[in-house]
Design a protein around this motif. Structure first.
Motif, PDB file in Angstrom:
ATOM      1  N   ARG A   1       0.832  -1.205   0.000  1.00 53.94           N
ATOM      2  CA  ARG A   1       0.000   0.000   0.000  1.00 53.94           C
ATOM      3  C   ARG A   1       0.864   1.251   0.000  1.00 53.94           C
ATOM      4  NH1 ARG A   1      -3.592   0.539   5.182  1.00 53.94           N
ATOM      5  NH2 ARG A   1      -1.518   0.935   6.049  1.00 53.94           N
ATOM      6  N   GLU A   2       1.920   1.234   0.819  1.00 51.86           N
ATOM      7  CA  GLU A   2       2.799   2.401   0.868  1.00 51.86           C
ATOM      8  C   GLU A   2       3.541   2.598  -0.452  1.00 51.86           C
ATOM      9  OE1 GLU A   2       2.677   4.602   3.338  1.00 51.86           O
ATOM     10  OE2 GLU A   2       1.033   3.271   3.929  1.00 51.86           O
ATOM     11  N   GLU A   3       3.950   1.490  -1.069  1.00 51.22           N
ATOM     12  CA  GLU A   3       4.646   1.579  -2.361  1.00 51.22           C
ATOM     13  C   GLU A   3       3.727   2.173  -3.435  1.00 51.22           C
ATOM     14  OE1 GLU A   3       5.911  -2.327  -3.291  1.00 51.22           O
ATOM     15  OE2 GLU A   3       7.448  -2.426  -1.717  1.00 51.22           O
ATOM     16  N   LEU A   4       2.492   1.687  -3.493  1.00 50.84           N
ATOM     17  CA  LEU A   4       1.558   2.163  -4.517  1.00 50.84           C
ATOM     18  C   LEU A   4       1.147   3.605  -4.267  1.00 50.84           C
ATOM     19  CD1 LEU A   4      -0.709  -0.994  -4.944  1.00 50.84           C
ATOM     20  CD2 LEU A   4       1.136  -0.205  -6.437  1.00 50.84           C
ATOM     21  N   ALA A   5       0.988   3.968  -2.984  1.00 51.40           N
ATOM     22  CA  ALA A   5       0.641   5.352  -2.671  1.00 51.40           C
ATOM     23  C   ALA A   5       1.775   6.289  -3.073  1.00 51.40           C
ATOM     24  CB  ALA A   5       0.339   5.488  -1.177  1.00 51.40           C
ATOM     25  N   ALA A   6       3.003   5.866  -2.820  1.00 53.06           N
ATOM     26  CA  ALA A   6       4.160   6.681  -3.202  1.00 53.06           C
ATOM     27  C   ALA A   6       4.247   6.807  -4.714  1.00 53.06           C
ATOM     28  CB  ALA A   6       5.436   6.056  -2.638  1.00 53.06           C
ATOM     29  N   GLU A   7       3.928   5.721  -5.424  1.00 49.93           N
ATOM     30  CA  GLU A   7       3.952   5.755  -6.887  1.00 49.93           C
ATOM     31  C   GLU A   7       2.911   6.725  -7.413  1.00 49.93           C
ATOM     32  OE1 GLU A   7       2.656   2.739 -10.505  1.00 49.93           O
ATOM     33  OE2 GLU A   7       3.615   1.890  -8.720  1.00 49.93           O
TER      34      GLU A   7
END
Length: 248
Positions: A35-41
């Motif tokens: 979730r954090e990776e996709l939000a950062a993307e």
């Protein structure tokens, strides 16, 4: 509730809806980090609102994730299951007790088969369902068949927790049985009125028969499909075991 699309695709080539779909297919153990990776993307692509939506996503239970995984891994079978639910809900509203029992038996068989398929998919993804989680999958699938709102939520593919079916499958029979009408003497109707009433009664009977036939057909097709899938899976498992034995 299905999240509205608010962002156009960014540099990463995925819109926010696609990222959320991917997120809810991610095993719960990896959900938060992904979730954090996709939000950062999304944020890096300039999709600030999309990043907020992703960060607001809640980690699903293991059973909810398995149900989401089933929907996305078996789209054709899932669509047939949703169609079966529509047919059954329509049929249950006008069936007698015998007809309801027949469809209930078929419904139980199909839910059992599909829940085992969800467990197999979860196991292949590295997560074995406990007995309680397996029962939650069964509960979710029963809810999908019985309730249109539950069906819509599952069809969105982003369940966060198991769904609970209603106490009874939707039917117009219970209300009729609980409040029987006392016979009253009605004034004699003209012959033309009696004829229209008989025609209307015959029409309703034909409609009930057609609904029952459609529900029986849908249930039989779904059951046949699930049986074929189980046979294919058993053959694949046997072949895999044979290959392992040869290389042992």
């Amino acid at each position: 509730m299905i999240t509205q699309r608010v962002d156009a695709p960014g540099r990463g080539g995925h819109d926010v809806e696609g990222l959320l779909d991917e997120l809810y297919a991610t095993p719960p153990t990896d959900f938060v980090s992904r979730r954090e990776e996709l939000a950062a993307e999304a944020k890096a692509d300039g999709r600030v609102e999309g990043a907020r939506q992703i960060r607001a996503a809640r980690r699903p239970t293991l059973a909810a994730w398995a149900a989401n995984l089933l929907l996305r891994s078996e789209p054709a079978e899932s669509q047939r299951f949703l169609e079966l639910g529509r047919a059954l809900r329509g049929a249950y509203r006008s069936l007698d007790a015998d007809g309801i029992k027949e469809l209930s038996d078929q419904r139980s068989s199909i839910v059992s088969a599909l829940s085992r398929q969800a467990a197999a998919l979860a196991r292949e993804a590295g997560h074995r369902l406990s007995g309680a989680a397996q029962q939650d999958v069964v509960s979710t699938l029963r809810a999908v068949l019985a309730d249109q709102d539950a069906a819509d939520r599952w069809a969105a593919g982003r369940l966060e927790s198991a769904l609970t079916p209603p106490a009874e499958f939707p039917s117009g029979i219970a209300a009729t049985a609980e409040a029987p009408q006392k016979p009253t003497r009605a004034p004699t109707a003209p012959r033309s009125s009696r004829t229209r009433a008989k025609d209307e009664l015959a029409k309703r009977r034909r409609q009930r028969q057609e609904q029952l036939a459609q529900a029986r057909k849908a249930a039989a097709m779904a059951d046949q499909q699930f049986r074929r899938q189980r046979a294919e899976q058993a053959d694949a498992d046997a072949s895999l075991q044979q290959a392992r034995n040869l290389h042992a």
